[in-house]
Design an enzyme around this catalytic site. Sequence first.
Site, mmCIF file in Angstrom:
data_model
loop_
_atom_site.group_PDB
_atom_site.id
_atom_site.type_symbol
_atom_site.label_atom_id
_atom_site.label_comp_id
_atom_site.label_asym_id
_atom_site.label_seq_id
_atom_site.Cartn_x
_atom_site.Cartn_y
_atom_site.Cartn_z
ATOM 1 N N CYS A 46 -2.436 -17.253 -19.380
ATOM 2 C CA CYS A 46 -3.794 -17.264 -19.472
ATOM 3 C C CYS A 46 -4.672 -17.289 -18.465
ATOM 4 O O CYS A 46 -5.770 -16.657 -18.270
ATOM 5 C CB CYS A 46 -4.171 -18.834 -20.185
ATOM 6 S SG CYS A 46 -3.231 -18.630 -21.776
ATOM 7 N N THR A 47 -4.128 -17.765 -17.245
ATOM 8 C CA THR A 47 -5.154 -17.309 -15.764
ATOM 9 C C THR A 47 -4.897 -15.886 -15.451
ATOM 10 O O THR A 47 -6.230 -15.367 -15.197
ATOM 11 C CB THR A 47 -4.250 -18.345 -14.782
ATOM 12 O OG1 THR A 47 -4.361 -19.718 -15.148
ATOM 13 C CG2 THR A 47 -4.894 -18.237 -13.606
#
Length: 150
Positions: A46-47
């Site tokens: 997600c990052t």
Amino acid sequence: MTKLKVGDKAPNFSAKDEQGNTVSLSDYKGKKLVVFFYPKANTPTCTVEACNLRDNYKDLSNKGYEIIGVSADSQKKQSNFKKKYSFPYPLLADEDKAVIKAFDVWGEKKFMGRTFDGIHRLTFVIDENGVIEKIIDDVKAKIHAEQILS
């Protein structure tokens, strides 16, 4: 995963962002909008995905795109995620999953031999009239902006 298709009207939504501001689809009338759904703030993939959109924000913006990130994380988690990585776009704290369910991105997932319910990593590109013009269901976190622009 989602039942929505290219050519469908995007679901109308309203949710609070990381600062407590209400963000709605109608705020983007007349603009192109990228709505990306991700499972959990501050997790590795997600990052990478969110940072790729940050790093390519100027190119996306120059092509007329606005961006919104959505997960079921709390406002505090979204705020910390945004501050830590300096995201130039809002992150919706969709804790009641109203937006997630409206876009039909919640469902059964399999990971490391486990089956569970969660958010599917999907991105919707919505045109100026609120119509879905592209759905990316095979998100590649490292080149996500390229997927949107291609």
